[in-house]
Design a protein around this motif. Structure first.
Motif, PDB file in Angstrom:
ATOM      1  N   THR A 138      16.611  -2.841 -15.131  1.00 57.39           N
ATOM      2  CA  THR A 138      16.976  -1.638 -14.385  1.00 57.39           C
ATOM      3  C   THR A 138      15.796  -0.683 -14.415  1.00 57.39           C
ATOM      4  N   LYS A 139      15.521  -0.035 -13.306  1.00 61.88           N
ATOM      5  CA  LYS A 139      14.359   0.865 -13.308  1.00 61.88           C
ATOM      6  C   LYS A 139      14.675   2.224 -12.686  1.00 61.88           C
ATOM      7  N   VAL A 140      13.904   3.201 -13.139  1.00 60.51           N
ATOM      8  CA  VAL A 140      13.881   4.521 -12.506  1.00 60.51           C
ATOM      9  C   VAL A 140      12.411   4.858 -12.347  1.00 60.51           C
ATOM     10  N   GLN A 144       4.898   3.070 -10.763  1.00 64.86           N
ATOM     11  CA  GLN A 144       5.168   1.851 -11.543  1.00 64.86           C
ATOM     12  C   GLN A 144       6.324   2.123 -12.504  1.00 64.86           C
ATOM     13  N   PRO A 145       6.964   1.135 -13.094  1.00 64.75           N
ATOM     14  CA  PRO A 145       6.742  -0.314 -13.050  1.00 64.75           C
ATOM     15  C   PRO A 145       7.010  -0.929 -11.660  1.00 64.75           C
ATOM     16  N   ILE A 146       6.350  -2.083 -11.420  1.00 63.23           N
ATOM     17  CA  ILE A 146       6.667  -2.865 -10.230  1.00 63.23           C
ATOM     18  C   ILE A 146       7.567  -4.019 -10.662  1.00 63.23           C
ATOM     19  N   THR A 200      -0.246  -0.466  -2.247  1.00 59.00           N
ATOM     20  CA  THR A 200      -1.701  -0.626  -2.244  1.00 59.00           C
ATOM     21  C   THR A 200      -2.231  -0.864  -3.660  1.00 59.00           C
ATOM     22  N   MET A 201      -1.303  -0.986  -4.616  1.00 58.98           N
ATOM     23  CA  MET A 201      -1.739  -1.090  -6.020  1.00 58.98           C
ATOM     24  C   MET A 201      -2.244  -2.477  -6.399  1.00 58.98           C
ATOM     25  N   ASP A 202      -3.319  -2.481  -7.182  1.00 58.70           N
ATOM     26  CA  ASP A 202      -3.852  -3.766  -7.637  1.00 58.70           C
ATOM     27  C   ASP A 202      -2.880  -4.491  -8.578  1.00 58.70           C
ATOM     28  N   THR A 203      -1.948  -3.722  -9.160  1.00 57.99           N
ATOM     29  CA  THR A 203      -0.942  -4.305 -10.060  1.00 57.99           C
ATOM     30  C   THR A 203      -0.127  -5.384  -9.352  1.00 57.99           C
ATOM     31  N   GLU A 204       0.072  -5.211  -8.055  1.00 55.75           N
ATOM     32  CA  GLU A 204       0.888  -6.174  -7.307  1.00 55.75           C
ATOM     33  C   GLU A 204       0.228  -7.558  -7.270  1.00 55.75           C
TER      34      GLU A 204
END
Ligand code: AMP
Length: 445
Positions: A43-45, A86-88, A125-129
């Motif tokens: 679960t994220k917020v 983030q988080p992704i 556009t994040m490199d994390t993806e």
């Protein structure tokens, strides 16, 4: 720069992450997010805004589980939008995962284009993806092997936390450019955070820094974490962490940030002694170094400039006119103290020169007779590419002007920057640093 935190093996993981992110708010104010696993679902917020704005009591009550990863965003690569918080998360063959990342991948475009060629669809556009895609597309059977495969493709300065339903992985690049520490929570759980100031707030005990090139795996089914050395370490901690980023109460690689800053101030006093009436800091960035300067030079230290804490950081403002006004709103002089005095004013760095020029004008307008600017870092001549949001060559004043020209621009009676040698000695001589802003040695190839 960004802050990351991971909490594992405690029922209150989201709240501990929330406090940790609050302690590390200085590393990023643009957006904040937490993802929690309860062993079944993630679960994220996540939202734009400060930690206290993003996580209301209601938001926190939704985040229940034994493992949490969190992030404060300070945009470097990627555009500013909500999608970029983030988080992704992603669902893939083995289930759900979430990732937080701090730093900058230098081959992000290359990796992204190759993935797009193969049919991958990107949402931010994040490199994390890139990392998520590499993990999802790997043919390895287990998540850890998929992660290892992905780590062999990406290059750059990064700290990463990857969460699945039952596990959490903490990874630091082989240079260890950004700090990442491991701690133990009072109830036996573990915490991983960018800075140790987070541990102090949640009562965690520092265990050790995560090694450059190391991956630590926390697993529901195992009592102890597992360490895997992915790459041979080539340590190059970022000197700017000690100069500006980190909070003074943090300890990085065994060195107190406060003590390092004070030592930089002392070294600055030795390098650029001048007869003056007062040493004053640019609040708050120059305080620790100014204290060191005053101690070494035996010139009295005074808080000659008062800071209004309700104004955000000047650096983030997009136009020069707005930045100028914001500095004025933020800082005001104590005229009675400054009138007819010879002042040494200390700050941690000069980027565009806006702050220094404005401060000197404020001090002169308040009646100071002479203003001698002392900077507890060498001139910033090159844009940082390993996770710091320093501007391009055109905007960096020291990339375009020599010290005398900078002095003329900021209208100081004298100006001195700390030498690279003294900087290294102040932080600790027995290791290599990332000094790209100063020497242009872009060592990650
Ligand atoms: P400038 O006014 O552009 O010369 O910026 C110098 C001021 O910005 C100093 O007071 C520093 O404390 C602060 N600073 C230095 N580097 C950064 C950074 N990467 N992000 C935000 N502020 C910074």
């Amino acid at each position: 720069m960004c802050a990351i935190v991971g909490v594992f093996g405690t029922s209150d993981s989201a709240r501990i992450s929330y406090y940790s992110l609050f302690a590390m708010q200085h590393r990023g104010q643009e957006a904040s997010g937490i993802s929690v696993s309860d062993g079944h679902i993630l679960t994220k917020v996540k939202k734009k805004g400060l930690v206290t704005e993003v996580f209301t009591e209601t938001a926190l009550s939704h985040l229940q589980g034994h493992c949490a990863i969190g992030h404060n965003r300070y945009s470097t690569a990627g555009k500013k939008s909500t999608v970029d918080a983030q988080p992704i998360h992603a669902s893939y063959k083995l289930g759900e995962i979430a990732v937080v990342h701090n730093g900058n991948l230098i081959n992000k475009d290359e990796v992204r284009n190759a993935l797009i060629e193969e049919g991958a669809i990107f949402q931010s556009t994040m490199d994390t993806e890139n990392i998520i895609h590499l993990i999802a597309r790997s043919h390895q059977e287990h998540l850890r092997d998929r992660i290892i495969e992905a780590m062999n493709i990406i290059k750059g300065a990064y700290c990463l936390l990857i969460q699945s339903r039952h596990k959490m992985f903490a990874i630091r690049d082989k240079y260890g450019v950004r700090p990442l520490s491991l701690g133990k929570l009072p109830d036996g759980g573990y915490i991983v955070a960018s800075e140790t100031c987070a541990f102090d707030l949640v009562g965690a005990e520092f265990i050790r820094d995560i090694q450059p090139g190391e991956m630590i795996i926390f697993d529901n089914e195992k009592e102890h974490y597992e360490s895997v050395q992915l790459f041979e370490p080539e340590p190059r901690i970022c000197a700017f962490e000690f100069i500006y980023f980190a909070r003074p109460d943090s300890v990085i690689e065994g060195r107190s940030v406060y003590a390092a800053r004070k030592e930089m101030g002392r070294a600055l006093a030795r390098e650029s002694a001048i007869d003056a009436d007062l040493v004053i800091p640019v609040p708050d960035s120059g305080v620790s170094a100014a204290l060191g300067y005053a101690e070494e030079s035996h010139i009295p230290f005074e808080m000659g400039i008062v800071r209004n804490h309700y104004v955000g950081r000047t650096f983030i403002e997009p136009t020069q006119a707005k930045r100028d006004m914001k500095v004025k709103l933020k800082l005001s002089p104590i005229s009675a103290l400054l009138k007819d005095k010879k002042i040494v004013v200390v700050d941690d760095s000069i980027v565009r020169g806006t702050t220094a020029r404005r401060i000197i004008k404020i001090l002169k307008d308040a009646g100071a007779k002479e203003v001698h600017m002392r900077i507890a870092a060498p001139p910033i001549k090159h844009p940082e590419k390993y996770g710091i949001d320093t501007p391009s060559y055109e905007e960096l004043i020291s990339a375009n002007k020599n010290v005398e020209e900078v002095r003329t621009y900021i209208k100081a009676d004298s100006l001195h920057f700390l030498s690279i040698d003294a900087l290294k000695k102040s932080i600790g001589e027995n290791r290599e640093y990332s000094l790209v802003s100063f020497d242009g040695d872009y060592f990650i190839k």
